[in-house]
Write an enzyme that holds these catalytic residues in place. Structure first.
Site, PDB file in Angstrom:
ATOM      1  N   ILE A 152       0.747  -1.172   0.140  1.00  0.00           N
ATOM      2  CA  ILE A 152       0.066  -0.179   0.228  1.00  0.00           C
ATOM      3  C   ILE A 152       0.749   1.145   0.102  1.00  0.00           C
ATOM      4  O   ILE A 152       0.350   2.303   0.023  1.00  0.00           O
ATOM      5  CB  ILE A 152      -0.827   0.048   1.203  1.00  0.00           C
ATOM      6  CG1 ILE A 152      -0.194  -0.121   2.735  1.00  0.00           C
ATOM      7  CG2 ILE A 152      -2.097  -1.047   1.124  1.00  0.00           C
ATOM      8  CD1 ILE A 152      -0.851  -0.330   3.782  1.00  0.00           C
TER       9      ILE A 152
ATOM     10  N   LYS B 208       5.341  -2.423   8.039  1.00  0.00           N
ATOM     11  CA  LYS B 208       6.479  -1.744   7.407  1.00  0.00           C
ATOM     12  C   LYS B 208       7.859  -2.728   7.183  1.00  0.00           C
ATOM     13  O   LYS B 208       8.267  -3.137   8.246  1.00  0.00           O
ATOM     14  CB  LYS B 208       6.726  -0.709   8.219  1.00  0.00           C
ATOM     15  CG  LYS B 208       5.566   0.680   8.520  1.00  0.00           C
ATOM     16  CD  LYS B 208       6.050   1.452   9.261  1.00  0.00           C
ATOM     17  CE  LYS B 208       7.368   2.647   8.677  1.00  0.00           C
ATOM     18  NZ  LYS B 208       7.311   3.856   9.319  1.00  0.00           N
TER      19      LYS B 208
ATOM     20  N   VAL C  44       5.476  -0.572   2.482  1.00  0.00           N
ATOM     21  CA  VAL C  44       4.337  -0.888   3.573  1.00  0.00           C
ATOM     22  C   VAL C  44       3.331  -1.801   2.949  1.00  0.00           C
ATOM     23  O   VAL C  44       2.770  -1.655   1.723  1.00  0.00           O
ATOM     24  CB  VAL C  44       3.623   0.128   4.147  1.00  0.00           C
ATOM     25  CG1 VAL C  44       2.802  -0.051   5.345  1.00  0.00           C
ATOM     26  CG2 VAL C  44       4.794   1.173   4.759  1.00  0.00           C
TER      27      VAL C  44
ATOM     28  N   ASP D 205       8.846  15.411  12.219  1.00  0.00           N
ATOM     29  CA  ASP D 205       8.723  15.194  10.700  1.00  0.00           C
ATOM     30  C   ASP D 205       7.353  14.997  10.681  1.00  0.00           C
ATOM     31  O   ASP D 205       6.555  14.231   9.762  1.00  0.00           O
ATOM     32  CB  ASP D 205       9.198  13.860  10.515  1.00  0.00           C
ATOM     33  CG  ASP D 205       9.130  13.740   8.636  1.00  0.00           C
ATOM     34  OD1 ASP D 205       9.287  14.738   8.051  1.00  0.00           O
ATOM     35  OD2 ASP D 205       9.357  12.754   8.206  1.00  0.00           O
TER      36      ASP D 205
ATOM     37  N   SER E 225      13.671   2.315  -0.036  1.00  0.00           N
ATOM     38  CA  SER E 225      14.442   1.520   0.777  1.00  0.00           C
ATOM     39  C   SER E 225      13.637   0.566   1.527  1.00  0.00           C
ATOM     40  O   SER E 225      14.172  -0.551   2.403  1.00  0.00           O
ATOM     41  CB  SER E 225      15.242   2.170   2.146  1.00  0.00           C
ATOM     42  OG  SER E 225      15.996   3.004   1.576  1.00  0.00           O
TER      43      SER E 225
END
Length: 528
Positions: free
Chosen positions: A117, A140, A125, A232, A122
């Site tokens: 999804i 993840k 998910v 973030d 790198s």
């Protein structure tokens, strides 16, 4: 999870053969021990302090991960063999001051993989079904030898294990599998705030945004009270569920401060939402999250990223705008004074002028909408709005793509449906049905979403997919794809189960007509 930051959806397969591991480790021998069923390797490579044993386990700071799950230690586990934070080990001020041990027993065999999804350079998910719990989760996955991403993932694991708040994403465990770290998180059915804002076609209504903001502020308040700075925060790191819950996620670059007066100095995170002091390379702390929150709420209200409104900007132009120009404002005469006020307070250019998150909890914009409305009603309102934006069964694989497979979609949908047909989750399914959906139960015919859900909610039993579909080849026999009408017809044999005792009853055939909604990137049921 909603954060699709690239188009590479694969993690290279990594050989874990003994010969490969010997080449990687040289002549160094592992000194392993067994802790709670997890094999822990106590030797460490030079460099980033990372060492993977032949059995597929490793230790990094306070975190031990193996093919059987995760063990997270407290301060008493730190010794001369454990890498310090400066060396790249995973630790935190909070965890380093605790002595309790946390264990999560989870492995690849627990899960049935579903579609990917989200993807990045790198890792990716994917949705998965937790077989024993018959629940849908998000996993993840990152390449274990991608040093920077691995350290971020380990930091996120360490953060999540100590964060228990309804407004923060729930952590279910982590495990090693074939060269990858796999972190198991709760699955949020609607995707990210960024997703729903794009699909809404014009932003989130103020009342709904206030209800969402209350939950977001509660989550950020929990973080700041525990000396955590997110660093973030942005729309794609806030996830939404069709039950009305909104949760902050992605803590890989979050920082834990020793005390409330400490500052951060590292340049990490997504620059679009960075505060002016961070662009200036000043020391920063909790107020930087408030700036990111302000930009996020403004984007949710208008449907556009504030600094790119009406014109594109290069990185340098954007940096100059954030540092030198006045903070962005809402378009005039379109929004309430309450929304304008909370955004103005969050988007103060000088960090010391921004309110604390505790003060923001009592902001007029939030209080005026939420104080007299019960939580259940607020969640229901969010649920109703989100359900109109997209249904709860989301698939990022377009029916027109080469990777589309009708049997795979049938399998994924059936397991999703059965998982959410459990009585305590069933109400989430309302958005799956079109307004004119038809449900036939024996001789009874029900028309429209309201009647359909009324009938389904009255059923006390749960469902389990018949063992006859354990062979993947069988799904191709029950799925019929109409490419012209974009409709998947499937007939799923299911066992009826007593929802309280789990006792199995008769086998029934559950038929669905599932229609692709290309605009909303989801699927809806027209007939059942």
């Amino acid at each position: 999870m909603g954060d699709n930051d690239g188009d590479n959806d694969t993690v290279p397969e990594l050989s874990s053969s003994l010969g490969w591991m010997q080449r990687k480790r040289g002549n160094k021998q592992s000194g392993g021990s067994v802790i709670g069923g997890l094999t822990v390797d106590h030797s460490h490579e030079e460099g980033d302090g990372f060492n993977l044993s032949e059995s597929g386990s490793y230790r990094e700071g306070l975190v031990h991960i193996s093919q059987a799950g995760t063990t997270i230690h407290g301060a008493d586990a730190l010794d001369q063999h454990s890498p310090s934070p400066a060396q790249g080990g995973s630790t935190s001020a909070k965890r380093a001051n605790r002595t309790d041990l946390l264990r999560y027993t989870v492995s690849a065999s627990n899960f049935q993989n579903m579609e990917k999804i989200g993807a990045g350079c790198s890792g990716y998910v994917r949705k998965a079904r937790w077989k024993q719990k018959d629940s849908i989760v998000a996993i993840k996955v990152i390449n274990v030898f991608e040093t920077e991403k691995r350290k971020q993932m380990m930091q996120e694991v360490l953060m999540l294990c100590d964060m228990h708040c309804d407004a923060l994403i729930n952590f279910e465990g982590a495990f090693y599998h074939e060269g990858t770290i796999n972190v198991v998180l709760e699955y949020m059915t609607a995707g990210s705030l960024e997703d729903v804002v794009k699909l809404s076609g014009g932003g989130i209504p103020e009342t709904i945004l206030a209800y969402m903001a209350e939950q977001i502020v509660e989550g950020m308040s929990f973080m700041h009270a525990n000396k955590m700075v997110h660093r973030d925060f942005k729309p794609c790191n806030v996830l939404v569920h069709h039950n009305g819950r909104v949760k902050i996620s992605d803590f890989g670059v979050s920082a834990v401060l020793e005390n409330t007066l400490d500052k951060c100095t590292t340049f990490v995170g997504t620059f679009l939402y960075m505060s002016p002091e961070r662009f200036r390379s000043d020391k920063y702390s909790y107020p930087s999250d408030l700036w990111s929150l302000g930009l996020t709420l403004m984007q949710c209200a208008t449907g556009e990223y504030p600094y790119l409104r009406n014109s594109g900007k290069t990185y340098w132009e954007l940096m100059e705008a954030i540092v030198q120009q006045d903070a962005p404002k809402l378009p005039e005469n379109r929004y309430s004074a309450g929304l304008e006020g909370i955004l103005e307070r969050c988007l103060q250019k000088e960090s010391e002028k921004r309110p604390t998150i505790e003060v923001l909890k009592n902001d007029d914009f939030i209080v005026s909408h939420c104080a007299t409305t019960p939580l259940a009603a607020r969640l229901a309102a969010i649920s109703e709005w989100v359900g109109k934006v997209r249904s709860c069964f989301v698939s990022v694989t377009s029916p027109s793509s080469n990777s589309f497979s009708a049997p795979d979609l049938a399998c994924n949908f059936a397991h999703f449906y059965v998982s959410f047909f459990q009585p305590h989750l069933r109400e989430t399914l309302w958005s799956l049905y079109e307004e004119g959906a038809v449900l036939s139960v024996g001789q009874e015919m029900l028309n429209g979403r309201k009647q359909v859900m009324g009938k389904l909610l009255s059923v006390e039993a749960s469902l389990e997919i018949s063992p006859s579909l354990s062979d993947p080849e069988e799904w191709s026999k029950i799925a019929k794809w109409d490419s012209a009408g974009m409709v998947l017809a499937l007939t799923v044999p299911c066992m009826v189960k007593n929802a309280k005792t789990g006792a199995e009853g008769a086998e029934i055939q559950v038929e669905f007509d599932l229609k692709a909604d290309l605009k909303r990137i989801c699927w809806t049921v027209t007939r059942q």
